[in-house]
Design a protein around this motif. Structure first.
Motif, short mmCIF file in Angstrom:
data_model
loop_
_atom_site.label_atom_id
_atom_site.label_comp_id
_atom_site.label_asym_id
_atom_site.label_seq_id
_atom_site.Cartn_x
_atom_site.Cartn_y
_atom_site.Cartn_z
N GLU A 181 73.13 44.02 69.72
CA GLU A 181 72.71 42.77 69.08
C GLU A 181 72.68 42.92 67.56
O GLU A 181 73.05 41.99 66.83
N GLU A 182 72.24 44.07 67.08
CA GLU A 182 72.20 44.31 65.64
C GLU A 182 73.59 44.31 65.05
O GLU A 182 73.84 43.70 63.99
N ASN A 230 68.34 35.33 76.51
CA ASN A 230 68.03 34.97 75.13
C ASN A 230 67.80 33.46 74.98
O ASN A 230 68.73 32.67 75.18
N GLN A 238 81.30 30.02 67.35
CA GLN A 238 80.43 31.04 67.89
C GLN A 238 81.16 31.81 68.98
O GLN A 238 81.95 31.24 69.74
N GLY A 276 78.21 38.54 62.40
CA GLY A 276 77.94 37.11 62.23
C GLY A 276 78.59 36.26 63.29
O GLY A 276 79.76 36.47 63.66
N TRP A 279 77.22 36.71 69.72
CA TRP A 279 76.06 36.85 70.58
C TRP A 279 76.41 37.80 71.73
O TRP A 279 77.50 37.75 72.26
N MET A 335 74.90 40.78 64.96
CA MET A 335 74.28 40.00 63.89
C MET A 335 74.90 40.34 62.54
O MET A 335 75.10 39.46 61.70
N GLN A 336 75.23 41.61 62.33
CA GLN A 336 75.85 42.01 61.08
C GLN A 336 77.24 41.38 60.92
O GLN A 336 77.63 41.00 59.81
N GLU A 353 67.43 31.62 72.31
CA GLU A 353 68.26 31.02 71.26
C GLU A 353 69.69 30.81 71.76
O GLU A 353 70.31 29.77 71.48
#
Length: 445
Positions: free
Chosen positions: A336-337, A43, A307, A343, A346, A340-341, A45
Motif C-alpha cells: 500500500e505504501e 478498504n 485509478q 499515485g 490501490w 501510494m508513492q 476508501e
C-alpha cells in the motif's frame, strides 16, 4: 476527461472522401449503483471509490456524447442492477439523460435481464428524447437531411428476467433504403460466467441484413465484421477483479453507403488489474519491496484509467516464503505504501503462493515437516475434514447479507473449490507462524 482511443477504425474511407454518417455511442451493462461484494469487506476508501464508479462512468458517457455531438446514445440493456435499484439511482439517470435531451441527442434503451428485475425502472419518467423499448419488438424511424437515408432503430426489451429462447425472430425485417440498427441483449452462443439469455449466433444476425447490431450482456468487448457489423461493447466500468482490464464504449458512424466506422473510447474511472510477481531468488525483505515498485510502476503507466486497482500475486521459490505468510499484514502495508508513492494505485488484495527453496527444506525428521505431511495427506484430503469445513462455511454464509453470499461461490462447484482453497491457505498460514525464527520488526525497507 481525455477520451482514449483503444482501437483503430474499420472499413476506413479514403481521406479525400467525406461521407456524412449517422453517429452514435453504443454501450451496455452499466449496472448503475451495483452493490459491492468483496470490496465491501476491505478498504472503506476503495469501497467508496468503486461504489461510485458506475455513476461516474455513466456521466463520462454523457460527456462523450456531448463532446462528439453524436446523433444518439444506444444502451443495449442492464442499465440497472436488478431489484436493488433505488429511486435515487433512477433520478440520477433521468438527470443525466436530460443533459442529452437538452442538446437534441436522442437515447434508445432496451431492458436486459437485470433491468427486468428493477421495479423503479418501470415507474421512472424519462425525457421525451428517450425511447425505452417495450416487450414487443418495434422500430423507430429517424428522418435525416435531404438526400440522406433514414435510420431505422429496432429494439426489444426483456419482459422477464429470463429469456431462454432466441428473440431474433421477433424483430422486423430490415427496412429497404434505410440504415438499419438492431439493439438486443443476448448471450450469443454463451460465454463463461454468463447465463444463457436470448441465444443466437453471429451468422443468424448477419442474415438479417441489418447494418449494425448493438448487443449487450457479455462484459467483454467483441467485434464481428462483414455484411453486418456486430458489436458487443463490453461494460464501461468494471466492478471487481473478475472484470479486469480497460473498459469502454464504442463510437459508431454508419454512412449511407453502408460503411461502418468504429472507435473504442475508454470510460472507466477505475481499472482492475492482476499483477504477478516472481519472488524466485529474492532473499531480502528490502528487495521484495523493490520488486513491488518495479511491478506497480509499469502497470500504472500502461493504464489510461484515472485509478488503478490491483490484485497482487506472489509466486516462486524464496527463503522469504515463510516470512511472507507470517508477516502478510506487513507485506500488505508495504504494498500500500509503494502504491501510494506511485499515485492513483490501490491494492485490492494479494495472494502468496511462494515456497521455500528445495535446498532449504527441512529434513524429514523435522516436526514441522512431519506436521505439513500430516495436514496434506491425512487431514486436507479426508472426507470428515471437508464435511466439517463445509458445515462451518455454510453457517458463516447464512449470516452474511444476501448480496455478499456469493463470496463463497455462486454454485456448488465454485463453493467447494473455494472451501478447499481457503483450507489450504489456512494451513499454510498456521505453518508459517510455527516456523522457527524471530518476528520481523516493522518489515519495511
Amino acid at each position: 476527461m481525455a477520451w482514449h482511443r483503444l482501437t483503430t477504425t474499420i472499413r476506413e474511407q479514403p481521406e479525400d472522401i467525406a461521407i456524412a454518417g449517422f453517429r452514435f455511442i453504443h454501450t451496455a451493462d452499466i449496472h448503475l449503483d451495483s452493490p459491492l461484494k468483496s470490496l465491501a469487506l476491505r478498504n472503506p476508501e476503495l469501497a467508496d471509490l468503486i461504489g461510485g464508479a458506475t455513476r461516474q462512468a455513466f456521466s463520462n458517457i454523457i460527456d462523450l456524447c456531448l463532446d462528439e455531438r453524436v446523433d444518439a446514445l444506444i444502451i443495449a440493456g442492464d442499465l440497472y442492477d436488478g431489484d436493488q435499484t433505488s429511486m435515487k439511482t433512477a433520478r440520477f439517470l433521468a438527470s443525466e439523460l436530460n443533459r442529452l435531451a437538452t442538446a437534441g441527442i436522442r437515447t434508445f434503451i432496451i431492458r436486459g435481464n437485470h433491468d427486468a428485475l428493477s421495479k423503479v425502472s418501470r415507474e421512472l419518467v424519462l425525457p421525451g428524447e428517450v425511447k425505452l423499448f417495450g416487450g414487443r419488438a418495434e422500430h423507430v424511424l429517424i428522418e435525416r437531411g435531404q438526400g440522406e437515408k433514414p435510420v431505422a432503430i429496432h429494439g426489444l426489451s426483456f419482459a422477464n428476467p429470463t429469456a431462454p429462447e432466441s428473440l431474433l425472430p421477433k424483430y422486423a425485417p430490415a427496412l429497404p433504403d434505410a440504415i438499419n440498427i438492431g439493439i438486443m441483449h443476448t448471450s450469443l452462443g454463451g460465454a463463461p460466467g454468463h447465463d444463457p439469455y436470448a441465444p443466437c449466433s453471429p451468422v443468424e444476425l448477419q442474415a438479417t441484413d441489418y447494418d449494425y447490431w448493438a448487443l449487450g450482456h457479455i462484459h467483454k468487448r467483441s467485434v464481428t465484421t462483414g455484411s453486418t457489423t456486430i458489436v458487443m461493447p463490453g461494460m464501461p466500468q468494471g466492478r471487481d477483479i473478475n472484470e479486469d482490464g480497460p473498459k469502454s464504449v464504442t463510437l459508431v458512424s454508419i454512412s449511407d453507403d453502408g460503411s461502418v466506422d468504429l472507435d473504442e473510447r475508454q470510460t472507466a474511472l477505475a481499472e482492475f488489474a492482476r499483477i504477478s510477481i516472481d519472488a524466485t531468488g529474492i532473499d531480502e525483505w528490502s528487495d521484495l519491496a523493490t520488486a513491488l515498485t518495479d511491478a506497480l510502476k509499469p502497470a500504472r503507466s500502461s493504464s489510461t484509467a484515472p485509478q488503478l486497482v490491483v490484485r497482487l500475486s506472489f509466486s516462486g521459490e524464496t527463503p522469504l516464503a515463510w516470512r511472507m505468510r507470517r508477516d502478510s499484514e506487513l507485506l500488505f502495508a508495504e504494498a500500500e505504501e509503494r502504491a501510494m508513492q506511485i499515485g492513483a494505485v490501490w491494492i485490492e488484495k494479494f495472494e502468496i503462493n511462494c515456497t521455500p527453496p528445495r535446498t532449504s527444506e527441512r529434513s524429514a525428521t523435522d516436526p514441522l515437516h512431519e506436521l505439513r505431511s500430516l495436514i496434506e495427506t491425512a487431514i486436507l484430503e479426508s472426507d470428515a475434514y471437508e464435511a466439517a469445513v463445509a458445515s462451518l462455511a455454510d453457517t458463516l454464509q447464512a449470516q452474511l447479507p444476501t448480496d455478499l453470499r456469493d463470496l463463497f461461490g455462486a454454485d456448488e462447484t465454485q463453493t467447494r473449490a473455494r472451501r478447499i482453497a481457503l483450507a489450504r491457505e489456512g494451513a499454510d498460514d498456521v505453518l508459517a507462524r510455527l516456523q522457527s525464527g524471530p518476528a520481523s520488526g516493522n518489515g519495511t525497507a
